[in-house]
Design a protein around this motif. Structure first.
Motif, PDB file in Angstrom:
ATOM      1  N   SER A 184       1.816  -0.862   8.611  1.00  0.00           N
ATOM      2  CA  SER A 184       1.533  -1.964   9.529  1.00  0.00           C
ATOM      3  C   SER A 184       1.687  -3.295   8.789  1.00  0.00           C
ATOM      4  CB  SER A 184       0.118  -1.842  10.102  1.00  0.00           C
ATOM      5  OG  SER A 184      -0.203  -2.966  10.886  1.00  0.00           O
ATOM      6  N   VAL A 185       2.550  -4.147   9.316  1.00  0.00           N
ATOM      7  CA  VAL A 185       2.708  -5.495   8.749  1.00  0.00           C
ATOM      8  C   VAL A 185       1.571  -6.404   9.204  1.00  0.00           C
ATOM      9  CG1 VAL A 185       4.261  -7.481   8.634  1.00  0.00           C
ATOM     10  CG2 VAL A 185       5.201  -5.178   8.702  1.00  0.00           C
ATOM     11  N   LYS A 186       1.056  -6.125  10.399  1.00  0.00           N
ATOM     12  CA  LYS A 186      -0.007  -6.965  10.955  1.00  0.00           C
ATOM     13  C   LYS A 186      -1.246  -6.962  10.076  1.00  0.00           C
ATOM     14  CE  LYS A 186      -2.769  -7.546  15.160  1.00  0.00           C
ATOM     15  NZ  LYS A 186      -3.055  -7.001  16.523  1.00  0.00           N
ATOM     16  N   ALA A 187      -1.536  -5.823   9.422  1.00  0.00           N
ATOM     17  CA  ALA A 187      -2.727  -5.744   8.577  1.00  0.00           C
ATOM     18  C   ALA A 187      -2.653  -6.696   7.390  1.00  0.00           C
ATOM     19  CB  ALA A 187      -2.924  -4.310   8.085  1.00  0.00           C
ATOM     20  N   GLN A 193      -3.669 -11.542   3.459  1.00  0.00           N
ATOM     21  CA  GLN A 193      -2.794 -11.363   2.306  1.00  0.00           C
ATOM     22  C   GLN A 193      -1.503 -12.164   2.471  1.00  0.00           C
ATOM     23  OE1 GLN A 193      -3.671  -9.600  -0.446  1.00  0.00           O
ATOM     24  NE2 GLN A 193      -5.673  -9.275   0.507  1.00  0.00           N
ATOM     25  N   TRP A 194      -1.075 -12.280   3.699  1.00  0.00           N
ATOM     26  CA  TRP A 194       0.110 -13.067   4.021  1.00  0.00           C
ATOM     27  C   TRP A 194      -0.256 -14.150   5.025  1.00  0.00           C
ATOM     28  CZ3 TRP A 194       4.310  -8.770   5.154  1.00  0.00           C
ATOM     29  CH2 TRP A 194       4.619  -8.093   3.942  1.00  0.00           C
ATOM     30  N   THR A 195       0.493 -15.222   4.952  1.00  0.00           N
ATOM     31  CA  THR A 195       0.407 -16.289   5.943  1.00  0.00           C
ATOM     32  C   THR A 195       1.822 -16.632   6.398  1.00  0.00           C
ATOM     33  OG1 THR A 195       0.499 -18.016   4.253  1.00  0.00           O
ATOM     34  CG2 THR A 195      -1.704 -17.210   4.886  1.00  0.00           C
ATOM     35  N   ASN A 196       1.915 -17.514   7.370  1.00  0.00           N
ATOM     36  CA  ASN A 196       3.239 -17.936   7.819  1.00  0.00           C
ATOM     37  C   ASN A 196       4.013 -18.618   6.697  1.00  0.00           C
ATOM     38  OD1 ASN A 196       2.821 -16.951  10.404  1.00  0.00           O
ATOM     39  ND2 ASN A 196       1.916 -18.883  11.132  1.00  0.00           N
ATOM     40  N   LEU A 205       9.219  -9.399   0.537  1.00  0.00           N
ATOM     41  CA  LEU A 205       7.782  -9.155   0.469  1.00  0.00           C
ATOM     42  C   LEU A 205       7.535  -7.653   0.411  1.00  0.00           C
ATOM     43  CD1 LEU A 205       6.486 -11.717   3.126  1.00  0.00           C
ATOM     44  CD2 LEU A 205       6.265 -11.896   0.634  1.00  0.00           C
ATOM     45  N   THR A 206       6.453  -7.285  -0.264  1.00  0.00           N
ATOM     46  CA  THR A 206       6.124  -5.871  -0.436  1.00  0.00           C
ATOM     47  C   THR A 206       4.801  -5.565   0.240  1.00  0.00           C
ATOM     48  OG1 THR A 206       7.256  -5.846  -2.573  1.00  0.00           O
ATOM     49  CG2 THR A 206       5.746  -4.032  -2.115  1.00  0.00           C
ATOM     50  N   LEU A 207       4.805  -4.526   1.048  1.00  0.00           N
ATOM     51  CA  LEU A 207       3.555  -4.081   1.678  1.00  0.00           C
ATOM     52  C   LEU A 207       2.675  -3.413   0.647  1.00  0.00           C
ATOM     53  CD1 LEU A 207       4.973  -2.561   5.009  1.00  0.00           C
ATOM     54  CD2 LEU A 207       3.754  -4.716   4.744  1.00  0.00           C
ATOM     55  N   ILE A 226      10.169   2.931   8.913  1.00  0.00           N
ATOM     56  CA  ILE A 226      10.106   1.608   8.316  1.00  0.00           C
ATOM     57  C   ILE A 226      11.030   1.482   7.113  1.00  0.00           C
ATOM     58  CG2 ILE A 226       8.248   1.991   6.633  1.00  0.00           C
ATOM     59  CD1 ILE A 226       7.068  -0.703   7.558  1.00  0.00           C
ATOM     60  N   TRP A 227      11.412   2.619   6.523  1.00  0.00           N
ATOM     61  CA  TRP A 227      12.314   2.579   5.378  1.00  0.00           C
ATOM     62  C   TRP A 227      13.705   2.107   5.782  1.00  0.00           C
ATOM     63  CZ3 TRP A 227      10.995   2.571   0.506  1.00  0.00           C
ATOM     64  CH2 TRP A 227       9.771   3.128   0.122  1.00  0.00           C
ATOM     65  N   ASN A 228      14.020   2.165   7.054  1.00  0.00           N
ATOM     66  CA  ASN A 228      15.319   1.665   7.505  1.00  0.00           C
ATOM     67  C   ASN A 228      15.419   0.150   7.380  1.00  0.00           C
ATOM     68  OD1 ASN A 228      17.913   2.273   8.648  1.00  0.00           O
ATOM     69  ND2 ASN A 228      17.203   1.365  10.574  1.00  0.00           N
ATOM     70  N   LEU A 229      14.260  -0.530   7.283  1.00  0.00           N
ATOM     71  CA  LEU A 229      14.232  -1.987   7.142  1.00  0.00           C
ATOM     72  C   LEU A 229      14.050  -2.423   5.699  1.00  0.00           C
ATOM     73  CD1 LEU A 229      11.824  -2.753  10.158  1.00  0.00           C
ATOM     74  CD2 LEU A 229      14.323  -2.729  10.176  1.00  0.00           C
ATOM     75  N   ALA A 230      13.721  -1.479   4.823  1.00  0.00           N
ATOM     76  CA  ALA A 230      13.416  -1.836   3.437  1.00  0.00           C
ATOM     77  C   ALA A 230      14.688  -2.116   2.645  1.00  0.00           C
ATOM     78  CB  ALA A 230      12.618  -0.721   2.774  1.00  0.00           C
TER      79      ALA A 230
END
Length: 343
Positions: A184-187, A193-196, A205-207, A226-230
């Motif tokens: 989840s990127v939203k978490a 941990q992340w901002t705009n 960026l690394t999850l 999700i690995w298709n986007l990595a």
């Protein structure tokens, strides 16, 4: 059984005042021996119009008979693959039945695509369903006949490619998000941990799986979409497929070595069991079997949260031969010995 000995079959018949002598070698265990007799008899009366019937004499011999491997339209293609490498001796274990599974599966491990597997399966299924009509046509196209004679091989390869395509989560080089990603990127935003600004100022960026809610668990079946986007997708999949290929390859080789022991026992060659089978199996398992153990242990002992601490299996395997690597982090407790002896 003792009655499985080769026979010399002689057939004589009178044809237009001449004596015709036919000679053939058959095996007494041949179940079609009555058919052979009937063919001899029919050829004598049909071709020669003879009045004297033919007869068959059995002459036992100690010569080794030729290898006869019966096959049908399903197994013929796989038998041809085995015979391309060689024909086994008489009464040896035939590996052809096992290639019905191993050959298309190993192909699918390499091919592994859901979409292409469906196309292959449908094409092969069409050839199987229309095989009677295709046999009647007798086409002269050699390329087409190559595909047609291997229709069952193509069908099996297509079905296994569908399975491995689901494992790789690959359909025409695209991933399918069937069960929902475990990441989840939203978490990352929720836990601040992340901002705009972080997204705008960083190209990559690394999850972080240690952040609560980022990683909820492994994907139920196959590779997480999700690995298709990595960016590191290719290196991850190559490492995963390489390890899986090593495991399957070692199992395949071990099965072949174990299969040879049945030949040794059948021919009562016990010395081959001790001097050939056991050394081969010991060498295989002590080297590549240990490599498979390290791969499985690393998969089970390390999760996404502590994967950065996992040592390299390849480096450990190389150092095992060069007797180095004492300063490396061991994969499991007691793996590395410092070589010191306490007094």
């Amino acid at each position: 059984p003792q009655h499985l000995v080769p026979l010399f079959v002689w057939k004589t018949c009178m044809c237009k005042g001449y004596t015709i002598l036919s000679y053939a070698e058959v095996d007494e265990s041949l179940t079609d021996l009555d058919t052979v007799r009937r063919v001899f008899k029919m050829s004598c009366f049909t071709l020669c119009d003879a009045t004297v019937p033919s007869f068959v004499n059995r002459i036992p011999s100690s010569d080794t008979p030729p290898t006869l491997l019966r096959s049908n339209k399903l197994t013929t293609g796989f038998q041809s693959i085995v015979e391309a490498y060689g024909v086994g001796d008489y009464r040896e274990v035939s590996p052809a039945p096992y290639t019905i599974i191993t050959f298309p599966f190993l192909f699918a491990v390499m091919f592994g695509d859901l979409g292409h597997g469906v196309i292959m399966s449908l094409f092969a299924l069409w050839m199987v369903l229309t095989e009677k009509n295709q046999n009647k046509k007798h086409p002269s196209n050699e390329i087409w006949m190559t595909f047609f004679h291997g229709r069952y091989i193509i069908l099996m390869m297509g079905l296994f490619s569908i399975y491995t395509g689901l494992i790789y989560n690959d359909c025409f080089s695209k991933s399918l998000n069937i069960f929902g990603s475990g990441w989840s990127v939203k978490a990352m935003f929720t836990n601040q941990q992340w901002t705009n600004k972080t997204v705008q100022t960083n190209a990559l960026l690394t999850l972080d799986p240690n952040v609560s809610g980022v990683f909820s668990g492994p994907y139920p079946f196959g590779i997480d979409p999700i690995w298709n986007l990595a960016v590191n997708r290719l290196s991850f999949l190559n490492s995963y497929k390489m390890k899986m290929s090593v495991i399957i390859g070692v199992i395949h080789m071990s099965f072949g070595v174990v299969l040879s022991v049945f030949n040794h026992l059948h021919f009562r060659q016990k010395f081959c069991v001790y001097l050939l089978f056991l050394p081969e199996l010991l060498f295989l398992l002590c080297l590549f079997g240990y490599l498979v153990f390290m791969i499985l242990y690393k998969w089970l002992a390390f999760s996404a949260r502590n994967s950065s601490q996992a040592p390299s299996i390849l480096i450990h395997f190389i150092n095992m031969f060069v007797m180095q690597g004492k300063d490396l982090t061991p994969l499991y407790p007691g793996q590395v010995c410092d070589g010191s002896i306490s007094s």
